[in-house]
Scaffold this motif. Structure first.
Motif, short mmCIF file in Angstrom:
data_model
loop_
_atom_site.label_atom_id
_atom_site.label_comp_id
_atom_site.label_asym_id
_atom_site.label_seq_id
_atom_site.Cartn_x
_atom_site.Cartn_y
_atom_site.Cartn_z
N GLN A 1 -73.34 -30.68 15.59
CA GLN A 1 -73.30 -31.64 14.50
C GLN A 1 -72.63 -32.87 15.06
O GLN A 1 -71.80 -32.79 15.95
N LYS A 2 -73.00 -34.00 14.54
CA LYS A 2 -72.56 -35.23 15.13
C LYS A 2 -71.88 -36.11 14.10
O LYS A 2 -72.33 -36.24 12.99
N VAL A 3 -70.81 -36.75 14.53
CA VAL A 3 -70.15 -37.77 13.74
C VAL A 3 -70.21 -39.02 14.59
O VAL A 3 -69.69 -39.06 15.69
N THR B 1 -69.96 -44.02 3.91
CA THR B 1 -70.47 -43.10 4.93
C THR B 1 -71.93 -42.82 4.63
O THR B 1 -72.35 -42.81 3.47
N GLY B 2 -72.70 -42.60 5.67
CA GLY B 2 -74.08 -42.16 5.52
C GLY B 2 -74.18 -40.75 6.07
O GLY B 2 -73.66 -40.47 7.14
N LEU C 1 -72.84 -39.54 9.59
CA LEU C 1 -72.62 -38.11 9.77
C LEU C 1 -73.97 -37.41 9.81
O LEU C 1 -74.78 -37.57 8.90
N LEU C 2 -74.21 -36.62 10.84
CA LEU C 2 -75.46 -35.89 10.99
C LEU C 2 -75.15 -34.40 11.05
O LEU C 2 -74.47 -33.95 11.95
N ASP C 3 -75.65 -33.65 10.08
CA ASP C 3 -75.39 -32.22 10.01
C ASP C 3 -76.54 -31.46 10.66
O ASP C 3 -77.62 -31.36 10.09
N GLU C 4 -76.29 -30.94 11.83
CA GLU C 4 -77.29 -30.22 12.62
C GLU C 4 -78.64 -30.95 12.62
O GLU C 4 -79.64 -30.41 12.15
#
Length: 195
Positions: free
Chosen positions: A9-11, A91-92, A170-173
């Motif tokens: 997951q990426k921030v 936040t996105g 924020l990218l969740d998986e």
């Protein structure tokens, strides 16, 4: 790395640094976050790696404001935002399942966050077009999500997150629902878009 027992997951902190101090979150007797502290510099791509159920999504949801921690704090650029509602955090977030509205077109999905923020129609249209161009989806703006491939749906979800010009993305998986070929294509594409 991806696989059945690991997830990325990426921030991406695009405009302000993020400081998380001693964050704790429980669900009944289950401790999802246990005294988590970390700092992410502005502009840094930051990845959370770990097995399913270790708290990655819970941490992202707390950063976005969709979940309140039991204790600890979250700060953007030194300002405590722990109790700030999601719509005031700038936040996105791209959810693991993309969460696209099936009855809306691609353009309507991307515009949704701007409508909520009461952005005027003429400005909204330009920002939607710009966001769709960034993810190379402008030619499919009139399609519905069920008319798109998994990779195209992911790009729409990314455009929807980017169009609000978030301070933190924020990218969740982001790659978990894609086949191996699309994963390879989307890794450099996400990096290009973030830059």
């Amino acid at each position: 790395p991806t696989g059945p027992h690991s997830a990325a997951q990426k921030v991406a902190a695009t405009m302000s640094d993020i400081t998380i101090n001693r964050l704790r979150k429980t669900f009944g007797r289950v401790v999802a976050l246990d005294d988590v502290s970390l700092a992410i510099a502005a502009g840094e791509l930051f990845f959370l790696l770990g097995p399913s159920g270790c708290g990655k999504t819970t941490l992202l949801r707390c950063i976005a404001g969709f979940g309140l921690p039991d204790s600890g704090s979250i700060a953007f650029a030194g300002q405590d935002i722990t109790a700030t509602p999601p719509h005031r955090r700038n936040t996105g977030m791209v959810f693991q399942n993309y969460a696209l509205w099936p009855h809306m077109t691609v353009a309507q999905n991307v515009a949704f966050g701007l409508e909520v923020r009461k952005i005027p129609r003429h400005a909204r249209k330009k920002r939607v077009t710009d966001a769709l161009e960034i993810v190379q989806m402008a030619s499919l703006a009139a399609r519905k999500p069920n008319e798109l491939s998994g990779g195209q749906q992911q790009r729409v979800a990314l455009a929807r997150a980017l169009v609000i010009e978030p301070a933190c993305l924020l990218l969740d998986e982001p790659l978990s629902n894609l086949d191996a070929k699309l994963r390879l294509e989307m890794r450099p594409e996400i990096r290009r878009i973030c830059k």
